[in-house]
Design an enzyme around this catalytic site. Structure first.
Site, PDB file in Angstrom:
ATOM      1  N   ARG A  23       8.714 -11.893   2.158  1.00 27.98           N
ATOM      2  CA  ARG A  23       8.714 -12.092   3.614  1.00 27.98           C
ATOM      3  C   ARG A  23       7.270 -12.167   4.128  1.00 27.98           C
ATOM      4  O   ARG A  23       6.803 -13.221   4.530  1.00 27.98           O
ATOM      5  CB  ARG A  23       9.495 -10.942   4.295  1.00 27.98           C
ATOM      6  N   ASP A  24       6.548 -11.061   4.048  1.00 25.14           N
ATOM      7  CA  ASP A  24       5.212 -11.006   4.649  1.00 25.14           C
ATOM      8  C   ASP A  24       4.244 -11.939   3.928  1.00 25.14           C
ATOM      9  O   ASP A  24       3.464 -12.654   4.556  1.00 25.14           O
ATOM     10  CB  ASP A  24       4.702  -9.555   4.592  1.00 25.14           C
ATOM     11  N   HIS A 219       2.460   0.557   6.179  1.00 24.63           N
ATOM     12  CA  HIS A 219       2.379  -0.891   5.873  1.00 24.63           C
ATOM     13  C   HIS A 219       0.929  -1.318   6.037  1.00 24.63           C
ATOM     14  O   HIS A 219       0.421  -1.412   7.152  1.00 24.63           O
ATOM     15  CB  HIS A 219       3.300  -1.641   6.844  1.00 24.63           C
ATOM     16  N   HIS A 221      -2.438  -3.806   5.062  1.00 25.43           N
ATOM     17  CA  HIS A 221      -2.999  -5.066   4.545  1.00 25.43           C
ATOM     18  C   HIS A 221      -4.384  -4.777   3.987  1.00 25.43           C
ATOM     19  O   HIS A 221      -5.091  -3.905   4.486  1.00 25.43           O
ATOM     20  CB  HIS A 221      -3.055  -6.110   5.664  1.00 25.43           C
ATOM     21  N   CYS A 252      -3.779 -15.473   5.670  1.00 28.56           N
ATOM     22  CA  CYS A 252      -3.609 -16.126   6.966  1.00 28.56           C
ATOM     23  C   CYS A 252      -3.950 -17.585   6.779  1.00 28.56           C
ATOM     24  O   CYS A 252      -5.014 -17.922   6.256  1.00 28.56           O
ATOM     25  CB  CYS A 252      -4.543 -15.466   7.980  1.00 28.56           C
TER      26      CYS A 252
HETATM   27 ZN    ZN Z   1       2.276  -7.190   7.312  1.00 31.85          ZN
END
Ligand code: ZN
Length: 321
Positions: A23-24, A219, A221, A252
């Site tokens: 997903r992410d 969560h 990054h 990104c």
């Molecule tokens: Zn995330």
């Protein structure tokens, strides 16, 4: 050297590692992974011992074409034994679609930063909170046996690329409001990789004091290389679930070179080395990277363990089962 999964279908775990790459990771890169490859990847992740995988996002395909096949991926994942299938849904419509497809755990994003909320889901934070509460009310209206777990991902909890610093009082207040509104868990997300370990420990401890057992996942990054340090800080503050992405897939599309979530295989190695059981077989996890490499040739794959290998004499936290 036997991994703890070898002799036990449901090993005891100290830390739940939630894989969010499908997903992410996938929604953060420009290319789309074919459905068949997603299914193979999810199956390989589950075979490594991961017990919760966020497999897709129920958003309009126009906004995120990478996630257009989310229902098909959820359905395929439901066929894997012992797996809890999670999906992200930004609104009630997406939540209904995710449940209809078979998702057992829903992740509803609410941005602590109003600017990020408007950019990400076209709602103010206040509107997103109301939507999350509507989703919880809908869940409560379902027959008990069919109710999904509803977790709220409190995005930009540690800082926002649009608004800059985010007030910790605001994050604690939102977390309390969402828990009171019926969320089963509130996850604290460092969406843009701004957090540092001191901040993570302080804010997570505050939220835990407020929420108790409803404190959800950490969560993180790895955008600025702080991801694993932040994960350890979250553990020290009482978090028992951590999100991660195989090979740190993600980043990104507008920032070349930006890395994604913390790397699942490095995180599992860290946890097992520290004596915390995950139930995950590292060699199988590393082997699963091949599915990404084949389906998305040239996509950067991150992580140190895959390059360096397991240290000589390495033993899992559970020892030999
Ligand atoms: Zn995330």
């Amino acid at each position: 050297m036997n991994p703890p999964t070898a002799n036990s279908a449901t090993p005891v775990t100290d830390v739940r590692v939630r894989e969010v790459g499908p997903r992410d990771g996938l929604q953060s890169i420009a290319r789309t992974m074919p459905t068949e490859a997603k299914n193979r990847w999810v199956a390989a992740l589950a075979a490594s011992g991961l017990r919760t995988i966020e497999v897709g996002s129920f958003v309009p395909p126009k906004l995120l074409p990478q996630m257009a096949d989310a229902a098909a991926v959820v359905q395929a994942a439901r066929g894997l034994p012992g797996l809890t299938v999670a999906a992200l849904a930004p609104n009630l419509r997406g939540a209904r679609d995710a449940l209809a497809a078979g998702a057992q755990e829903l992740v509803i994003p609410v941005s602590a930063s109003n600017e990020h909320s408007l950019a990400n889901v076209r709602m103010t934070t206040e509107q997103a909170v109301a939507e999350a509460q509507a989703i919880c009310a809908w869940r409560d209206s379902l027959p008990a046996a069919t109710r999904p777990v509803v977790g709220i991902a409190l995005s930009t909890s540690f800082g926002c690329s649009l608004a800059g610093p985010v007030s910790e009082d605001r994050v604690v207040g939102l977390a309390a409001q969402l828990a009171a509104g019926g969320a089963d868990a509130v996850h604290l997300a460092d969406t843009v990789g701004y957090a540092n370990p001191v901040q993570v420990k302080r804010l997570t401890a505050r939220v835990r004091r407020e929420l108790g057992g409803k404190l959800g996942a950490g969560h993180f990054h790895n955008t600025r290389g702080q991801g694993l340090a932040n994960a350890v800080a979250a553990l020290e503050a009482g978090v028992t679930t951590l999100d991660a992405s195989l090979a740190g897939l993600g980043g990104c599309p507008y920032a070349p070179g930006a890395t994604g979530n913390i790397v699942t295989e490095d995180l599992v190695f860290l946890l097992e080395s520290m004596g915390l059981r995950t139930g995950v077989d590292l060699e199988k996890l590393i082997a699963a990277r091949a599915v990404i490499a084949a389906a998305l040739p040239g996509e950067p794959l991150y992580g140190h363990l895959a390059d360096a290998g397991l240290p000589k004499g390495f033993v899992y936290a559970a020892g030999i089962a």
